[in-house]
Scaffold this motif. Structure first.
Motif, short mmCIF file in Angstrom:
data_model
loop_
_atom_site.label_atom_id
_atom_site.label_comp_id
_atom_site.label_asym_id
_atom_site.label_seq_id
_atom_site.Cartn_x
_atom_site.Cartn_y
_atom_site.Cartn_z
N ASN A 27 -27.99 3.65 20.86
CA ASN A 27 -29.38 3.19 20.89
C ASN A 27 -29.49 1.75 21.40
O ASN A 27 -30.41 1.41 22.16
CB ASN A 27 -30.00 3.28 19.50
N ALA A 28 -28.54 0.91 20.99
CA ALA A 28 -28.56 -0.48 21.46
C ALA A 28 -28.45 -0.51 22.98
O ALA A 28 -29.13 -1.30 23.66
CB ALA A 28 -27.42 -1.27 20.81
N ASP A 35 -34.77 -3.07 28.78
CA ASP A 35 -35.04 -4.48 29.10
C ASP A 35 -34.66 -4.79 30.54
O ASP A 35 -35.38 -5.49 31.26
CB ASP A 35 -34.24 -5.40 28.16
N ALA A 36 -33.51 -4.27 30.94
CA ALA A 36 -33.00 -4.57 32.28
C ALA A 36 -33.94 -4.04 33.36
O ALA A 36 -34.17 -4.71 34.38
CB ALA A 36 -31.59 -3.99 32.45
N ALA A 164 -26.58 -3.72 32.48
CA ALA A 164 -27.07 -3.76 31.09
C ALA A 164 -25.98 -3.27 30.13
O ALA A 164 -25.79 -3.84 29.05
CB ALA A 164 -28.32 -2.91 30.96
N LEU A 165 -25.26 -2.22 30.53
CA LEU A 165 -24.21 -1.67 29.65
C LEU A 165 -23.09 -2.69 29.42
O LEU A 165 -22.44 -2.66 28.38
CB LEU A 165 -23.62 -0.39 30.24
N ILE A 170 -20.89 0.26 25.14
CA ILE A 170 -20.80 1.51 25.92
C ILE A 170 -20.18 1.19 27.28
O ILE A 170 -20.66 0.30 27.99
CB ILE A 170 -22.20 2.13 26.13
N PRO A 171 -19.10 1.90 27.66
CA PRO A 171 -18.47 1.61 28.95
C PRO A 171 -19.41 1.93 30.12
O PRO A 171 -20.18 2.88 30.05
CB PRO A 171 -17.25 2.55 28.99
N ILE A 172 -19.31 1.13 31.18
CA ILE A 172 -20.24 1.32 32.29
C ILE A 172 -20.04 2.64 33.00
O ILE A 172 -20.95 3.15 33.65
CB ILE A 172 -20.17 0.17 33.33
#
Lengths: 414, 414
Positions: A27-28, A35-36, A164-165, A170-172
């Motif tokens: 979720n984060a 936002d990005a 953003a990731l 969380i890995p991109i």
């Protein structure tokens, strides 16, 4: 190594990590992505303009260019949809059943991610964000293959999302885009069983059929709907007309719009002109059988193809039937098992329709337009399955999961 | 029209009728089929002898001939299994969820049959009866394609079963056998999307891979299992050895038998010989890595293929690992996501194994041999799914169903 294989390998490795990420971590990441999108509006709109420019030069239709266009408002909507996905229940880890066996084994069945999802889709760039968010929330890595006509937009969107990731756990590689949009590479993707667990095609019928025919990876088939409205002899007149007009005209370009209206002869005797007038007032043109043509000269002769076709347009095929049996036969012959409706006040006929029609969704006294993940209350939709395996009808997050049996023993042998 | 197309069309038409048959009608048919197998024992055994004769002439191994053979006792067992299927809960019509939407639409999700199931399988004639009974009970028509080596037996079985159906309300086309067992016809079957809803291959790895690679119809992939037993440093000695021996030797020819044993180095330091001796006493031969070879000269060098292979024999690959991480890596690299077991008294390690291993079934302190529809209490099994879509692990009657949304409205439009 090709871009496809490199990214597919990364996706597989990443899926292993993603399966163990908590709901909070996922979720984060979704909120950071939202936002990005807002922070990078200028960049995204600038890159999107490159696609629009190419589309204009290619003489693309205004409506397709409209679907391709990113605006500030549309980016707001995409960010909002990311927030909404963050609020949905995480399906991963859900306990589906548990049972104890006489030998003492305790067996839990829990939901787990599918693994790596290959998403093959056409022009609209918002699918890039929709698919990414739903795959991430359900713990899957996604390999996106959008169309060449949206390539600048898609590259920009995935760049923003991956950046953003980087600020999260969380890995991109959870979200990757194939920049090579050649047909050959897409075909190669169809048989990458070693790296991909499922393919989801979203787009026109020819794209979907190409994937279904050529993929050795399991496919979630979406989309084609030749939906019928059957107006029974007992149908309430105003309701029948309102539903027929809505199902045909409210958004004719989508798969749950009606394509054929079947009218019982007794109802037609009194109300056919009324029905036709209200459809015509909404811009609908008609093809039909001889019985309907005898009643109204606005109706052109329907070909065999017309009965089977998904017009996706303000055009309807219309037929007068002698009985509910004839209606059921017609739908059996031409239906695509998507959404079918009966308008009737006869309970016995409704029961037969529900029992005998084989479709993802069958309706009584309601428009077929409700076959949709949001309308069903799933809060999201990755597509509408028209196959019978795994998921049928609107697919939300649960359709992006598999299951695992967890067995606790204390030394049991067979 | 070819036999295949003729029978496939009949199956599709029949599936439409079958979907509306009651549980009582289906159960009555199953009991008639059971009686018929008993009444026609002489005929069935006589026809079976023709297959056995051909097999002998072809130099078929004794064990394969044994699997092919029908005896009076085996026919009793098949009749009994038909009776047991008649006693199972009918999945068709089961209400899975229902919900009401704010606009007043009431939505039920119910189970429905898949439609037409194409079953492609190898020698054992009891699969003909197993598949027929499970498909019938779940309201599906089945098109059986057995192997040429069992063709006389299969023709006889289906003849007996169809004759039994003539005395019931179930149409005989519910259960049909392709008498043409050529490879070309089987390949043609792979792409009959118009008539078949799903293909289930049962047999060796090459049969299954051929179906997965070439079918455009959705496939329920069954069978291949490279299952591991990981003996953690904290494992109870007697339990670990008993489970390893059971998982490897109790029935080595099946997919849920263990093929590789991973042993933590600390456990191995004290108990490796004990483990090896008890496996050897049960006739097991060994391949392994250098660390195991240094401990015991009964172990031959394992090739890369050995770690990936499903031996289906009294042979095991064995490896010493330095940590649970190394075990998890090894299973990630070589596992087929079927069944994996950890033997351990360390709760943290068990939790990691359950969380990080991606497989249809993961076990703690129990043999992998329990991955089976009967052992899981499903009362029947059409196969063990090794794919992630639709069904994973042992498949009972529910795996032979799809769903349908039934939507009740009172004039809702969008």
């Amino acid at each position: 190594m090709s871009e496809l294989i490199t990214k597919a390998k990364k996706a597989k490795d990443c899926a292993r990590l993603l399966a163990t990420k908590t709901t909070e971590e996922k979720n984060a990441a979704l909120l950071k992505m939202a936002d990005a999108l807002l922070n990078e509006k200028d960049f995204l709109i600038k890159e999107n303009k490159k696609d629009i420019e190419v589309a204009r030069q290619n003489g693309t239709s205004t409506s397709l260019i409209d679907r391709l266009t990113l605006t500030s408002e549309r980016l707001d909507d995409m960010a909002e949809s990311l927030r909404q996905v963050s609020e949905l229940l995480d399906p991963v880890g859900e306990l589906l059943t548990n049972f104890k066996r006489p030998n003492g084994l305790s067996i839990d069945k829990i939901r787990v991610p599918l693994g790596v999802i290959g998403m093959i889709y056409e022009a609209r760039p918002n699918v890039t964000i929709d698919a990414s968010s739903l795959c991430l929330k359900s713990g899957n890595a996604v390999l996106l293959r959008g169309s060449s006509s949206a390539i600048h937009s898609n590259i920009a969107l995935v760049k923003v999302v991956q950046n953003a990731l980087k600020e999260t756990t969380i890995p991109i590689d959870a979200i990757q885009l194939l920049e090579d949009t050649s047909r050959e590479t897409a075909s190669e993707m169809f048989t990458l069983n070693e790296y991909l667990d499922v393919l989801i095609p979203r787009g026109g019928a020819s794209l979907i059929q190409s994937v279904v025919k050529n993929a050795s990876i399991p496919v979630l088939e979406t989309g084609v709907g030749n939906c019928h409205i059957y107006i029974d002899e007992s149908a309430n007149v105003e309701m029948a007309i309102e539903i027929a007009v809505n199902a045909k005209t409210q958004r004719p370009s989508v798969c749950n719009a009606a394509e054929t209206i079947l009218v019982h002869q007794d109802w037609a005797n009194n109300h056919f002109s009324n029905l036709l007038n209200q459809l015509a007032d909404n811009g609908v043109s008609f093809v039909g059988d001889e019985r309907t043509q005898a009643k109204d000269d606005r109706i052109k002769q329907a070909t065999e193809l017309d009965w089977a076709d998904e017009f996706l347009d303000l055009k309807v095929a219309i037929k007068i039937v002698s009985s509910i049996d004839e209606a059921l036969e017609h739908i059996y012959k031409y239906g695509t098992k998507h959404s079918e409706a009966i308008i009737s006040e006869n309970e016995e006929h409704v029961a037969r329709f529900f029992n005998e029609i084989d479709a993802a969704a069958v309706y009584h006294n309601a428009s077929t337009r409700f076959t949709d993940g949001f309308e069903f209350g799933f809060g999201a939709e990755i597509g509408i399955s028209t196959q019978k395996l795994h998921a049928r009808g609107p697919m939300g997050l649960e359709a992006l999961t598999s299951t695992k049996y967890i067995v606790h023993g204390n030394g049991q042998v067979k």
